[in-house]
Design a protein around this motif. Structure first.
Motif, PDB file in Angstrom:
ATOM      1  N   THR A   1      59.063  -4.046  28.910  1.00 41.91           N
ATOM      2  CA  THR A   1      59.614  -2.790  29.425  1.00 41.91           C
ATOM      3  C   THR A   1      58.495  -1.799  29.708  1.00 41.91           C
ATOM      4  O   THR A   1      58.480  -1.131  30.753  1.00 41.91           O
TER       5      THR A   1
ATOM      6  N   LEU B   1      62.393   3.926  31.671  1.00 46.22           N
ATOM      7  CA  LEU B   1      63.645   3.275  32.050  1.00 46.22           C
ATOM      8  C   LEU B   1      64.750   3.729  31.110  1.00 46.22           C
ATOM      9  O   LEU B   1      64.532   3.851  29.897  1.00 46.22           O
TER      10      LEU B   1
ATOM     11  N   HIS C   1      69.273   3.710  30.346  1.00 44.75           N
ATOM     12  CA  HIS C   1      70.595   3.174  30.644  1.00 44.75           C
ATOM     13  C   HIS C   1      71.376   4.191  31.480  1.00 44.75           C
ATOM     14  O   HIS C   1      71.096   5.386  31.462  1.00 44.75           O
TER      15      HIS C   1
ATOM     16  N   SER D   1      69.775   8.565  34.585  1.00 45.49           N
ATOM     17  CA  SER D   1      68.429   9.069  34.867  1.00 45.49           C
ATOM     18  C   SER D   1      68.443  10.572  35.126  1.00 45.49           C
ATOM     19  O   SER D   1      67.519  11.290  34.720  1.00 45.49           O
TER      20      SER D   1
ATOM     21  N   SER E   1      69.050  -4.130  41.102  1.00 47.00           N
ATOM     22  CA  SER E   1      68.995  -4.560  39.703  1.00 47.00           C
ATOM     23  C   SER E   1      70.359  -5.081  39.263  1.00 47.00           C
ATOM     24  O   SER E   1      71.387  -4.463  39.562  1.00 47.00           O
TER      25      SER E   1
ATOM     26  N   HIS F   1      71.441  -4.982  36.334  1.00 44.89           N
ATOM     27  CA  HIS F   1      71.874  -4.163  35.203  1.00 44.89           C
ATOM     28  C   HIS F   1      71.900  -2.688  35.610  1.00 44.89           C
ATOM     29  O   HIS F   1      71.077  -2.249  36.417  1.00 44.89           O
TER      30      HIS F   1
ATOM     31  N   ILE G   1      70.615   0.233  35.306  1.00 47.58           N
ATOM     32  CA  ILE G   1      69.415   0.876  34.773  1.00 47.58           C
ATOM     33  C   ILE G   1      68.954   1.965  35.732  1.00 47.58           C
ATOM     34  O   ILE G   1      69.051   1.820  36.950  1.00 47.58           O
TER      35      ILE G   1
ATOM     36  N   ILE H   1      65.733  -0.202  26.907  1.00 40.77           N
ATOM     37  CA  ILE H   1      65.919  -1.228  27.933  1.00 40.77           C
ATOM     38  C   ILE H   1      65.120  -2.445  27.479  1.00 40.77           C
ATOM     39  O   ILE H   1      63.899  -2.366  27.300  1.00 40.77           O
TER      40      ILE H   1
ATOM     41  N   GLN I   1      65.927  -7.201  30.893  1.00 39.43           N
ATOM     42  CA  GLN I   1      66.577  -6.259  31.810  1.00 39.43           C
ATOM     43  C   GLN I   1      65.543  -5.564  32.691  1.00 39.43           C
ATOM     44  O   GLN I   1      65.736  -5.401  33.900  1.00 39.43           O
ATOM     45  N   ALA I   2      64.446  -5.144  32.076  1.00 40.53           N
ATOM     46  CA  ALA I   2      63.401  -4.449  32.823  1.00 40.53           C
ATOM     47  C   ALA I   2      62.784  -5.363  33.877  1.00 40.53           C
ATOM     48  O   ALA I   2      62.578  -4.960  35.034  1.00 40.53           O
TER      49      ALA I   2
END
Length: 403
Positions: free
Chosen positions: A78, A96, A98, A104, A228, A230, A232, A256, A260-261
């Motif tokens: 990550t 990063l 969720h 964000s 992505s 996910h 994110i 994260i 996932q990253a």
């Protein structure tokens, strides 16, 4: 602009003029998109070259701690992805989070704005989850017309804000301000005293530069809308601000994880070219519809616009209030009726849908006359085939004839 008591032809002309006047942010060409892809891969190679690119760890690495006793760390993979993003977007740091775009934006506000501060927004409806995030922080929200530089400068001098929040893409009909020039104006009046925050959702990998590259203090973006798998998001900012976000989200469940990253980064590599192709499809489909106006294939369409009502798309303006009937026909004739999160990895079929809520709230009556078509990964032939089938649908024709 009100629908009740208005002359339909005057209303239609007004919508047409405003659509034509609404800015479309500069989009990268296909060649430039290839350059962006190569640039992102080049940065990734420098950060995680060799077999590190296949290492996807979990957990809170103590060497990356953000709070006491070795807590608040994140996976090494990550951290590497965050470094790639920071280098690529030419900013000190990236984190990063969720929650995709909304997550964000919340993190950016929490990291750069003090609760109770005064924040200045464009005189337009913000995205539906942005205002609640500000309200939950007790921010003193004020508005000014960013399309009027004189009004903006007066507001900055007469009642200086602690922060100014920009949405990179247009928010309503008639928006025309240049983001870089507007950021520069705020800087010239307020210097570094006012934090400049940019919601860069639907602008990343489309526009040549995003908010932080245009002089803002921070950018918030959704990687979920950049393929992505996910949900994110990411915040790009100075190291101190990003550090605050990491400390606020130091719990293990907020991290994260490495897989996932890495999945988000791998998907991001393909986003610039995919979005440049999508832009070409919007332009080609729009031109084809306008050439065919007046024929039975495009009955009831007054004009098509290659527009950016929040999202890059083709906007269809009808000569009568049939938008709802049209969409129901489209959903019978090949378009999905729902979205996962528009432009997410899972969506590739062309989507015929309503204009974004910020545009519709600002222009009552527009919802009766206009829809948008997002080609997603489809080409102009697919878009036009579904469009012609939608317009030829007997149920739609009957409704349109009586409208």
């Amino acid at each position: 602009m009100r629908s009740e008591g208005s002359d339909p032809s005057r209303m239609l002309d007004g919508f047409r003029d405003q659509l034509a006047a609404t800015v479309v942010r500069e989009h990268v060409s296909l060649e430039d998109a290839i350059t962006l892809q190569h640039g992102l891969v080049d940065v990734a190679q420098q950060v995680m070259g060799s077999d590190e690119v296949f290492v996807e760890d979990y957990g809170q690495v103590r060497e990356l701690a953000t709070v006491g006793f070795g807590g608040g760390g994140r996976p090494r993979a990550t951290a590497r992805v965050e470094e790639v993003l920071a280098r690529f977007f030419e900013v000190e740091d990236a984190v990063l989070v969720h929650g995709a775009g909304t997550g964000s934006i919340r993190a950016m506000l929490n990291g750069l704005v003090t609760p109770g501060s005064r924040i200045l927004l464009h005189h337009a409806h913000p995205y539906k989850t942005t205002l609640p995030a500000m309200r939950h922080m007790g921010l003193d929200v004020d508005h000014v017309n960013l399309d009027d530089p004189s009004a903006l400068e007066r507001s900055l001098r007469d009642n200086p804000p602690d922060a100014v929040f920009f949405q990179h893409v247009p928010q309503q009909l008639g928006d025309r301000h240049d983001l870089e020039e507007t950021i520069s104006l705020v800087r010239s009046v307020r210097g570094a005293e006012t934090r400049l925050l940019v919601d860069d959702n639907y602008a990343v990998m489309r526009s040549p530069r995003i908010g932080v590259q245009l002089g803002a203090d921070a950018s918030a973006l959704s990687l979920f809308k950049l393929l992505s798998p996910h949900p994110i998001g990411a915040v790009l900012a100075d190291s101190e601000s990003v550090g605050r976000i990491r400390r606020d989200l130091s719990s293990a469940g907020c991290q994260i994880q490495g897989p996932q990253a890495m999945a988000a980064l791998r998907a991001l590599v393909f986003a610039p070219v995919a979005l440049a192709v999508q832009n070409r499809t919007v332009l080609a489909a729009t031109a084809a519809v306008n050439v065919g106006l007046g024929t039975d294939d495009y009955a009831y369409v007054a004009e098509a616009f290659a527009a950016q009502p929040g999202i890059r798309c083709m906007v269809l303006l009808f000569d009568r209030p049939v938008a709802e009937h049209f969409l129901r026909s489209a959903w019978r004739n090949g378009s999905p009726s729902q979205s996962v999160g528009e432009e997410a990895q899972f969506e590739f079929l062309p989507l015929f849908t309503y204009l974004t809520s910020t545009f519709l709230k600002a222009s009552p009556g527009l919802e009766q006359y206009a829809v948008r078509v997002n080609p997603m990964r489809g080409g102009p032939d697919t878009v036009l085939r579904v469009l012609r089938a939608t317009l030829a649908d007997p149920e739609f024709r009957a409704a349109a004839a009586s409208a």
